[in-house]
Design an enzyme around this catalytic site. Structure first.
Site, PDB file in Angstrom:
ATOM      1  N   HIS A  11      57.299  23.206 -38.096  1.00  0.00           N
ATOM      2  CA  HIS A  11      56.933  24.096 -36.857  1.00  0.00           C
ATOM      3  C   HIS A  11      56.102  25.234 -37.362  1.00  0.00           C
ATOM      4  O   HIS A  11      56.334  25.744 -38.245  1.00  0.00           O
ATOM      5  CB  HIS A  11      57.705  23.982 -36.180  1.00  0.00           C
ATOM      6  CG  HIS A  11      57.972  24.014 -34.720  1.00  0.00           C
ATOM      7  ND1 HIS A  11      57.610  25.403 -33.700  1.00  0.00           N
ATOM      8  CD2 HIS A  11      57.439  23.485 -33.705  1.00  0.00           C
ATOM      9  CE1 HIS A  11      57.130  24.979 -33.019  1.00  0.00           C
ATOM     10  NE2 HIS A  11      57.421  23.784 -32.318  1.00  0.00           N
ATOM     11  N   ASP A  37      60.639  16.366 -32.422  1.00  0.00           N
ATOM     12  CA  ASP A  37      60.256  15.577 -31.815  1.00  0.00           C
ATOM     13  C   ASP A  37      61.425  13.975 -32.959  1.00  0.00           C
ATOM     14  O   ASP A  37      61.509  12.958 -32.823  1.00  0.00           O
ATOM     15  CB  ASP A  37      59.333  15.012 -32.865  1.00  0.00           C
ATOM     16  CG  ASP A  37      57.793  16.241 -31.249  1.00  0.00           C
ATOM     17  OD1 ASP A  37      58.109  15.670 -30.364  1.00  0.00           O
ATOM     18  OD2 ASP A  37      57.413  16.826 -32.175  1.00  0.00           O
TER      19      ASP A  37
END
Length: 373
Positions: free
Chosen positions: A259, A310
Site C-alpha cells: 500500500h 482488497d
C-alpha cells in the site's frame, strides 16, 4: 533551482479534510476521529454514512430519519430505469455504473443545485441508489428480475437479497455491513481525489461521482479485489506457495499486497481476514481462505509485503455469493458515502484544484511551413 516534482503526488497535501485520516506507520485509519477498529462490527453502514456526510454519529431518532430518507431516495428515475437493460447488454459492470450514475443525475430533483441542503439530499439518494443500480444491472444481464428492496431491511441486507435472490442469514448481513463500513472512506485515494478535482470546478455532485467511478474502475485502484479472486481461482490448492514464488521470481505483481500509505498491516485487512476465516468455516469449504492465508505468508516471507484491503475482501465477497466481476461495483456502494461527503466538503470551502507541472519537452522549436518539413 525548483524542487523536482513528486511522481504520483506522493506526500503532497492536496486538500484539508475532517473526514478521514491515516497513520501509515502505526497502521491506523480514522473516520472523523473514530478508529476503524472501534467502528467495524459496531457501527452500521447507515450510521457510518451519516457520520461522514453529516458530521456525527446519529442518535436513534436521527438514524431512523436518515433511514427513512434513504428508503425514499432508493427509487430509480425514469431515464435510468428505461436504459438499464440496454446498458447491461453492452457494457461491463464498472462501465455500466459510470453510465447509470450519469443518467441518474438527470433524474435527480436537485440536479441544478450545489447548495448545501441540495447536496445532502443528493448524497443520501446516491448512497441509497448505488446498491440498487448494481443489483438491477446484474439482474438485467442475467435475464432475472431482482427482488424489490424491502424498506425494513438495511442496505447490506437488501443488496445481498437482490443479488443472490435469497434471504441472507443474519450473520452474513452483519459481515457484509462491516465490509461496507471498512470501505467507506480512505483519505485522498485516487477516486476521491478525482471527485474533489471535479467538484472544485463547481461542477455538480453526480459529475464528481462519475469521475470517481471512472477512476475506481482501474485495476490499480478498485479493480484489485477482482484480480485477487481471479488469481485464487487460477491456482491449485496444493500449489499455491510454488506458484506465488514463481510469479514473484518472474517479476509479476501479486494483486492485493502492499500500500502506498501503510507501512504495516492495513487495519481493514485485519477484519477482512477474520471474516474470510469465519465464512470459509461456516460454508463447509474454507479452501479459498486457506489459499489466501498461504499466499499471504509466502508474499510476506519473500517480499515483506502485507495484504491490503482488497486481498481478503475477495474471498469474503466470494463466500457471500457475490459474482467476481461485481466486486469493484460493491466497493463503489460503500465508497459512495465517502465520495459524496468529500464533494460536500469541497463545495463548502472551495478552491479550484490546479497543480503545476514540470515541462520536459523540446524547447526553442522553430516553425516551418508544411512544404519544408
Amino acid at each position: 533551482m525548483a524542487d523536482k516534482p513528486t511522481k504520483g503526488l506522493a506526500d503532497v497535501v492536496a486538500a484539508s479534510t475532517a473526514l478521514s485520516d491515516i497513520d501509515g506507520k502505526a497502521g491506523r485509519l480514522f473516520y472523523r476521529g473514530y478508529d476503524i477498529h472501534d467502528l467495524a462490527g459496531r457501527a452500521t453502514f447507515e450510521e457510518t454514512a451519516h457520520l461522514l456526510q453529516r458530521g456525527k454519529l446519529p442518535t436513534r431518532s436521527e438514524l431512523d430519519a436518515y433511514g427513512d430518507e434513504l428508503a425514499r431516495g432508493r427509487e430509480l428515475g425514469a431515464l435510468v430505469s428505461a436504459n438499464i437493460a440496454e446498458i447491461a447488454e453492452k457494457q461491463k459492470p464498472m462501465e455500466a455504473l459510470r453510465s447509470l450514475v450519469s443518467l441518474s443525475g438527470a433524474d435527480d430533483p436537485d440536479k441544478d443545485s450545489i447548495a448545501p441542503d441540495a447536496n445532502l439530499r443528493k448524497a443520501a439518494r446516491l448512497v441509497a441508489q448505488q446498491p440498487l443500480l448494481v443489483a438491477r444491472y446484474h439482474a438485467a444481464r442475467t435475464g432475472a428480475e431482482a427482488p424489490e428492496p424491502d424498506p425494513s431491511l438495511s442496505i447490506a441486507a437488501n443488496f445481498l437479497l437482490q443479488v443472490t435472490g435469497r434471504t441472507p442469514g443474519p450473520r452474513e448481513v452483519e459481515i457484509f455491513d462491516e465490509c461496507l463500513v471498512l470501505h467507506a472512506d480512505h483519505t485522498m485515494n485516487a477516486s476521491t481525489f478525482a471527485a474533489r478535482v471535479c467538484a472544485a470546478t463547481l461542477s455538480d455532485m453526480h459529475s464528481a461521482i462519475v469521475a470517481a467511478i471512472g477512476t475506481l474502475k482501474g485495476p490499480l485502484h478498485g479493480g484489485a479485489n477482482e484480480q485477487v479472486m481471479k488469481t485464487l481461482e487460477s491456482l491449485s490448492p496444493g500449489g499455491v506457495a510454488q506458484a506465488v514464488r514463481d510469479k514473484l521470481a518472474a517479476g509479476e505483481k501479486i494483486m492485493g499486497f502492499g500500500h502506498r500509505v501503510y507501512k504495516t498491516e492495513d487495519p481493514r485487512a485485519t477484519h477482512l481476514r477474520r471474516m474470510s476465516a469465519e465464512l470459509g468455516e461456516s460454508s463447509g469449504d474454507d479452501t479459498y481462505y486457506r489459499m489466501s492465508k498461504e499466499m499471504e505468508e509466502v508474499v510476506f516471507e519473500t517480499k515483506g509485503l502485507y495484504p491490503n484491503v482488497d486481498f481478503y475482501a475477495a474471498s469474503v465477497y466470494h463466500y457471500l455469493g457475490i459474482p467476481t466481476d461485481l466486486f469493484t461495483p460493491v466497493f463503489s456502494i460503500s465508497r459512495m458515502s465517502g465520495w459524496t461527503a468529500h464533494v460536500i466538503e469541497q463545495h463548502a470551502d472551495n478552491r479550484l484544484i490546479r497543480p503545476d507541472s514540470e515541462y520536459i519537452g523540446e524547447t526553442d522549436q522553430k516553425w516551418k511551413p508544411i512544404e519544408e518539413r
